[in-house]
Design a protein around this motif. Structure first.
Motif, mmCIF file in Angstrom:
data_model
loop_
_atom_site.group_PDB
_atom_site.id
_atom_site.type_symbol
_atom_site.label_atom_id
_atom_site.label_comp_id
_atom_site.label_asym_id
_atom_site.label_seq_id
_atom_site.Cartn_x
_atom_site.Cartn_y
_atom_site.Cartn_z
ATOM 1 N N SER A 1 0.872 -1.012 0.052
ATOM 2 C CA SER A 1 -0.343 0.034 -0.485
ATOM 3 C C SER A 1 0.713 0.620 0.256
ATOM 4 O O SER A 1 2.027 0.961 -0.198
ATOM 5 C CB SER A 1 -0.662 0.234 1.231
ATOM 6 O OG SER A 1 -0.674 0.191 2.386
ATOM 7 N N GLY A 2 0.257 2.336 -1.069
ATOM 8 C CA GLY A 2 1.058 3.411 -0.136
ATOM 9 C C GLY A 2 1.915 3.802 -1.143
ATOM 10 O O GLY A 2 2.355 4.828 -1.775
ATOM 11 N N PRO B 1 -3.281 0.517 -3.328
ATOM 12 C CA PRO B 1 -3.921 1.433 -2.485
ATOM 13 C C PRO B 1 -3.471 1.778 -1.993
ATOM 14 O O PRO B 1 -2.682 1.975 -0.737
ATOM 15 C CB PRO B 1 -5.039 0.087 -1.427
ATOM 16 C CG PRO B 1 -4.505 -1.026 -2.843
ATOM 17 C CD PRO B 1 -2.268 -1.128 -3.260
ATOM 18 N N ASN B 2 -4.032 3.349 -1.116
ATOM 19 C CA ASN B 2 -3.947 3.702 0.402
ATOM 20 C C ASN B 2 -4.074 3.383 1.396
ATOM 21 O O ASN B 2 -4.579 2.370 1.773
ATOM 22 C CB ASN B 2 -4.981 5.218 0.372
ATOM 23 C CG ASN B 2 -5.219 6.367 1.698
ATOM 24 O OD1 ASN B 2 -5.541 5.226 2.870
ATOM 25 N ND2 ASN B 2 -4.992 7.120 0.620
ATOM 26 N N ARG B 3 -2.806 3.288 1.735
ATOM 27 C CA ARG B 3 -2.383 2.746 3.419
ATOM 28 C C ARG B 3 -3.122 2.710 4.143
ATOM 29 O O ARG B 3 -3.621 2.049 5.105
ATOM 30 C CB ARG B 3 -1.121 3.224 3.661
ATOM 31 C CG ARG B 3 -0.550 2.659 4.764
ATOM 32 C CD ARG B 3 0.752 2.773 4.972
ATOM 33 N NE ARG B 3 1.375 2.210 4.139
ATOM 34 C CZ ARG B 3 2.928 2.751 3.529
ATOM 35 N NH1 ARG B 3 3.669 3.513 4.233
ATOM 36 N NH2 ARG B 3 3.773 1.811 2.650
ATOM 37 N N ILE B 4 -3.778 3.791 4.294
ATOM 38 C CA ILE B 4 -4.954 4.360 5.638
ATOM 39 C C ILE B 4 -5.931 3.604 4.976
ATOM 40 O O ILE B 4 -7.072 2.845 6.204
ATOM 41 C CB ILE B 4 -5.273 5.242 6.038
ATOM 42 C CG1 ILE B 4 -4.071 6.254 6.606
ATOM 43 C CG2 ILE B 4 -6.522 5.497 6.350
ATOM 44 C CD1 ILE B 4 -4.702 7.729 6.580
ATOM 45 N N TYR C 1 -13.535 -13.595 1.798
ATOM 46 C CA TYR C 1 -12.123 -14.032 2.757
ATOM 47 C C TYR C 1 -11.229 -12.964 1.972
ATOM 48 O O TYR C 1 -9.527 -12.937 2.532
ATOM 49 C CB TYR C 1 -11.858 -14.912 2.063
ATOM 50 C CG TYR C 1 -11.293 -15.600 0.447
ATOM 51 C CD1 TYR C 1 -10.426 -15.530 0.563
ATOM 52 C CD2 TYR C 1 -12.781 -15.673 -0.362
ATOM 53 C CE1 TYR C 1 -9.466 -15.930 -0.651
ATOM 54 C CE2 TYR C 1 -11.931 -15.961 -1.941
ATOM 55 C CZ TYR C 1 -10.445 -16.445 -2.028
ATOM 56 O OH TYR C 1 -10.397 -15.908 -2.680
ATOM 57 N N GLN C 2 -11.100 -12.871 1.619
ATOM 58 C CA GLN C 2 -10.208 -11.371 0.432
ATOM 59 C C GLN C 2 -9.348 -10.366 1.099
ATOM 60 O O GLN C 2 -8.171 -10.196 0.981
ATOM 61 C CB GLN C 2 -10.067 -11.481 -1.177
ATOM 62 C CG GLN C 2 -10.632 -12.727 -2.216
ATOM 63 C CD GLN C 2 -10.697 -11.984 -3.674
ATOM 64 O OE1 GLN C 2 -11.027 -10.968 -3.940
ATOM 65 N NE2 GLN C 2 -10.596 -12.402 -4.506
ATOM 66 N N ALA C 3 -10.903 -9.901 1.662
ATOM 67 C CA ALA C 3 -10.451 -8.765 2.701
ATOM 68 C C ALA C 3 -8.933 -9.075 3.462
ATOM 69 O O ALA C 3 -8.817 -8.001 3.861
ATOM 70 C CB ALA C 3 -11.224 -8.249 3.228
ATOM 71 N N GLU C 4 -9.058 -10.074 3.698
ATOM 72 C CA GLU C 4 -7.992 -9.899 4.966
ATOM 73 C C GLU C 4 -6.461 -10.820 3.948
ATOM 74 O O GLU C 4 -5.629 -10.668 4.972
ATOM 75 C CB GLU C 4 -7.767 -10.926 5.938
ATOM 76 C CG GLU C 4 -8.566 -12.294 5.465
ATOM 77 C CD GLU C 4 -8.874 -12.892 7.185
ATOM 78 O OE1 GLU C 4 -8.844 -12.672 8.310
ATOM 79 O OE2 GLU C 4 -8.986 -14.281 6.938
ATOM 80 N N THR C 5 -6.773 -10.901 2.767
ATOM 81 C CA THR C 5 -5.461 -11.207 2.278
ATOM 82 C C THR C 5 -4.970 -9.605 1.301
ATOM 83 O O THR C 5 -5.879 -8.783 0.752
ATOM 84 C CB THR C 5 -5.852 -12.440 1.267
ATOM 85 O OG1 THR C 5 -6.683 -12.089 0.223
ATOM 86 C CG2 THR C 5 -5.760 -13.340 2.640
ATOM 87 N N THR C 6 -3.351 -10.231 0.342
ATOM 88 C CA THR C 6 -2.803 -9.558 -0.495
ATOM 89 C C THR C 6 -4.133 -8.720 -1.452
ATOM 90 O O THR C 6 -4.157 -7.961 -3.042
ATOM 91 C CB THR C 6 -2.212 -10.191 -0.663
ATOM 92 O OG1 THR C 6 -1.913 -11.017 -1.675
ATOM 93 C CG2 THR C 6 -1.284 -9.146 0.408
#
Length: 220
Positions: free
Chosen positions: A132-133, A138-141, A187-192
């Protein structure tokens, strides 16, 4: 001192987190390794997230730096770090949640975070920062918030982890996750794998089925 209350399985405290039946406030103890302090925006948004879902008179947080670790971590490693450093436990009318942000990756380097006990979450800070960033990332925050909100969803009993499903929506191939690809609890929300979603359509939200489960288990 360690508390037996905080040594239960993920989802065991779902109703305690969501309702005011036992605990009227939540405190989140965030411990981070050097270089990985959570942005205040992330924490303020997490407070708002919990306030929107839980019947609590207050949701607060503290942040403390802990010693660097520097090695690839297993779940047992994470548990040991919590045992050595966690200072705040559920007491009186306040339920305590614990978040550790590490300076290296999980054994599976695609994992951004995990909920591993009823009040415990780990964010793999280096993995989040590496993905991120930067240009084309994606935006890190937004990424950090997305992972933390997803793991808090597990602590609140999603999916089929302590907040009973009102409608069947558990992904059989990815246990304790939602079948809806657009839901925060997919499930993808906690992976890259979440990277393309964050770039194309922004951070996912809890869908109607997940919200119904939380409401039925004492949430707003």
């Amino acid at each position: 001192m360690p508390s037996s209350y905080s040594n239960q399985s993920v989802g065991a405290s779902a109703n305690d987190i969501l309702s005011a039946a036992k605990y009227t406030s939540i405190n989140i103890e965030v411990q981070y390794m050097p270089g990985y302090a959570p942005d205040p925006t992330v924490m303020n948004d997490i407070v708002a997230y919990l306030n929107a879902l839980c019947y609590k008179t207050s949701v607060t947080y503290t942040t403390t730096q802990v010693a660097a670790n520097g090695k690839v971590l297993t779940q047992n490693d994470v548990m040991d770090i919590e045992k050595q450093n966690r200072a705040t436990y559920t007491s009186g009318s306040t339920l305590s949640l614990y978040v550790l942000i590490t300076d290296n990756n999980f054994l599976n380097k695609n994992v951004l975070g995990m909920a591993y006990r009823n009040t415990s979450i780990c964010l793999f800070g280096k993995t989040i920062y590496d993905n991120s960033g930067g240009l084309g990332q994606p935006n890190r925050i937004i990424m950090e918030e997305n992972v933390l909100e997803h793991e808090l969803g597990h602590l609140m009993g999603l999916v089929n982890l302590g907040s009973p499903m009102q409608t069947a929506h558990e992904d059989v191939a990815h246990a304790n996750h939602c079948t809806n690809k657009n839901c925060l609890m997919y499930y993808q929300a906690e992976t890259t794998d979440i990277i393309s979603t964050l770039l194309s359509s922004g951070p996912p939200q809890l869908d109607a089925n997940c919200m119904a489960d939380l409401h039925a288990n004492g949430g707003k």
